[in-house]
Design a protein around this motif. Sequence first.
Motif, PDB file in Angstrom:
ATOM      1  N   PHE A 206      -2.062  -0.749  -5.815  1.00 38.08           N
ATOM      2  CA  PHE A 206      -1.570  -2.024  -5.289  1.00 38.08           C
ATOM      3  C   PHE A 206      -1.621  -2.085  -3.757  1.00 38.08           C
ATOM      4  CE2 PHE A 206       0.176  -1.719  -9.522  1.00 38.08           C
ATOM      5  CZ  PHE A 206       0.027  -3.007 -10.014  1.00 38.08           C
ATOM      6  N   ASP A 207      -2.375  -1.192  -3.161  1.00 42.91           N
ATOM      7  CA  ASP A 207      -2.525  -1.186  -1.704  1.00 42.91           C
ATOM      8  C   ASP A 207      -3.418  -2.351  -1.279  1.00 42.91           C
ATOM      9  OD1 ASP A 207      -2.808  -0.674   0.964  1.00 42.91           O
ATOM     10  OD2 ASP A 207      -3.541   1.378   0.731  1.00 42.91           O
ATOM     11  N   GLN A 208      -2.845  -3.321  -0.600  1.00 39.83           N
ATOM     12  CA  GLN A 208      -3.583  -4.511  -0.182  1.00 39.83           C
ATOM     13  C   GLN A 208      -3.845  -4.546   1.324  1.00 39.83           C
ATOM     14  OE1 GLN A 208      -1.301  -7.834  -1.714  1.00 39.83           O
ATOM     15  NE2 GLN A 208      -1.944  -7.439  -3.818  1.00 39.83           N
ATOM     16  N   ARG A 209      -3.675  -3.411   1.974  1.00 42.04           N
ATOM     17  CA  ARG A 209      -3.968  -3.364   3.398  1.00 42.04           C
ATOM     18  C   ARG A 209      -5.464  -3.560   3.628  1.00 42.04           C
ATOM     19  NH1 ARG A 209      -1.230   2.271   4.884  1.00 42.04           N
ATOM     20  NH2 ARG A 209      -2.303   2.766   2.928  1.00 42.04           N
ATOM     21  N   PRO A 210      -5.834  -4.213   4.711  1.00 44.85           N
ATOM     22  CA  PRO A 210      -7.256  -4.518   4.928  1.00 44.85           C
ATOM     23  C   PRO A 210      -8.106  -3.262   5.081  1.00 44.85           C
ATOM     24  CG  PRO A 210      -5.962  -4.998   6.902  1.00 44.85           C
ATOM     25  CD  PRO A 210      -4.986  -4.727   5.801  1.00 44.85           C
ATOM     26  N   VAL A 211      -9.276  -3.287   4.490  1.00 47.76           N
ATOM     27  CA  VAL A 211     -10.235  -2.188   4.629  1.00 47.76           C
ATOM     28  C   VAL A 211     -10.990  -2.393   5.941  1.00 47.76           C
ATOM     29  CG1 VAL A 211     -12.274  -1.081   3.643  1.00 47.76           C
ATOM     30  CG2 VAL A 211     -10.471  -1.967   2.137  1.00 47.76           C
ATOM     31  N   PRO A 212     -11.085  -1.360   6.779  1.00 51.95           N
ATOM     32  CA  PRO A 212     -11.725  -1.550   8.093  1.00 51.95           C
ATOM     33  C   PRO A 212     -13.195  -1.922   7.978  1.00 51.95           C
ATOM     34  CG  PRO A 212     -11.303   0.780   7.667  1.00 51.95           C
ATOM     35  CD  PRO A 212     -10.600   0.020   6.601  1.00 51.95           C
ATOM     36  N   ASN A 213     -13.604  -2.805   8.874  1.00 55.61           N
ATOM     37  CA  ASN A 213     -15.001  -3.201   9.026  1.00 55.61           C
ATOM     38  C   ASN A 213     -15.625  -2.265  10.040  1.00 55.61           C
ATOM     39  OD1 ASN A 213     -16.778  -4.994   8.057  1.00 55.61           O
ATOM     40  ND2 ASN A 213     -15.777  -6.792   8.912  1.00 55.61           N
ATOM     41  N   TYR A 214     -16.641  -1.541   9.679  1.00 53.09           N
ATOM     42  CA  TYR A 214     -17.226  -0.575  10.614  1.00 53.09           C
ATOM     43  C   TYR A 214     -18.145  -1.296  11.596  1.00 53.09           C
ATOM     44  CZ  TYR A 214     -15.255   3.327   8.078  1.00 53.09           C
ATOM     45  OH  TYR A 214     -14.374   4.215   7.513  1.00 53.09           O
ATOM     46  N   GLN A 215     -17.689  -1.396  12.834  1.00 54.67           N
ATOM     47  CA  GLN A 215     -18.478  -2.027  13.887  1.00 54.67           C
ATOM     48  C   GLN A 215     -18.056  -1.449  15.232  1.00 54.67           C
ATOM     49  OE1 GLN A 215     -17.516  -6.182  13.563  1.00 54.67           O
ATOM     50  NE2 GLN A 215     -15.413  -5.912  14.197  1.00 54.67           N
ATOM     51  N   ILE A 216     -18.928  -1.571  16.200  1.00 56.53           N
ATOM     52  CA  ILE A 216     -18.661  -1.058  17.542  1.00 56.53           C
ATOM     53  C   ILE A 216     -18.409  -2.243  18.465  1.00 56.53           C
ATOM     54  CG2 ILE A 216     -19.609   0.221  19.492  1.00 56.53           C
ATOM     55  CD1 ILE A 216     -21.200   1.885  17.478  1.00 56.53           C
ATOM     56  N   SER A 217     -17.231  -2.298  19.028  1.00 51.37           N
ATOM     57  CA  SER A 217     -16.866  -3.411  19.890  1.00 51.37           C
ATOM     58  C   SER A 217     -17.705  -3.414  21.164  1.00 51.37           C
ATOM     59  CB  SER A 217     -15.382  -3.333  20.244  1.00 51.37           C
ATOM     60  OG  SER A 217     -15.057  -4.282  21.249  1.00 51.37           O
TER      61      SER A 217
END
Length: 331
Positions: free
Chosen positions: A87-98
């Motif tokens: 039930f973990d609904q925390r956002p999954v990180p988007n892999y990108q370089i700022s």
Amino acid sequence: MITLKEVAKKINGKLIGDKSIIISSVDDIFLASKESISFAFLPKYKKAIAESKASAFIVISKEDLKGQPGIVVDNPYLSMIEVLDMFDQRPVPNYQISENSVIHSSVEKKENLHLGPFSVINEDVTIGNNVYIGSGVKIGAGSEIGDDCILYDNVVLYDHITIGGNSIVHSGTVIGSDGFGYHTNDSFHHKIPHIKNVIIGENVEIGASCTIDRGSVQDTLVGNYCKLDNQVHLAHNVKIGEGCLIAGGVFVGGSTTIEDFVTVAGKSDVGPHLTIGKKAVIAARSCVLKSLPASNIYAGNPARPIKEKQERDALYTRFQILEKKLKKNGI
């Protein structure tokens, strides 16, 4: 939608009651509502089942349910981990370089690197695959970050720090600052150079706002599978063995060795140049002033075997009672 049957299958538990019950969240038994599932394997929570609004409960005995729907499991804590993951609904990180980050040209950008805004990676840093680096992170020259690591916002790694694979460092932690080392001569404090490094093992988790000093004559070491809570301080030359658990607010003095699978409870202090033996347990708010043998529980200030401490405490209490009686009788 997830049914109670699906939850039971996931955790390999025995389903009791209506298998079609919808479960949409995991909640504390006192805060639960319809479609919640709650954990009720501790005595305090077993008693609350009857009045809870949860739709189902995870227990270790069918009798605990008292006719309510739920799941019976053998290992409640492992089951808790699996259910919370479901039930973990925390956002999954988007892999990108700022575009607002800085990476030195000598750094190879591996597969699935995430680098948040205002982070800086200096020269000759080695970064593994699938590494997540948050915002405002500073990684000093020559450092090594293993595969599958997470460095949350505002982490600072000084030069030549090693973080083993699959490790997590939470926000605000500083690794590799100079230790507190001075020699006073003729009223002047001469700073002792700290020319060694910090090596963090694999599968380590370091909480928020921890500080780990680099070594002066040997590297500061944290072994594989160690877990450090928030606001832990490890001084220079400290060696932490494998699988240690160190709770919040613990300070470990310089050149101390903590052997494998030691537990140090919250707000304890461990002095410098000591050894804590394997599988020792240090109770909360203890002050360790001498080396302690393995496989025992210690408590107090100074820390001593807990049975000895309890005997001393009981003796002190008896003296207090005797003193009150004597004063009452005018003696």
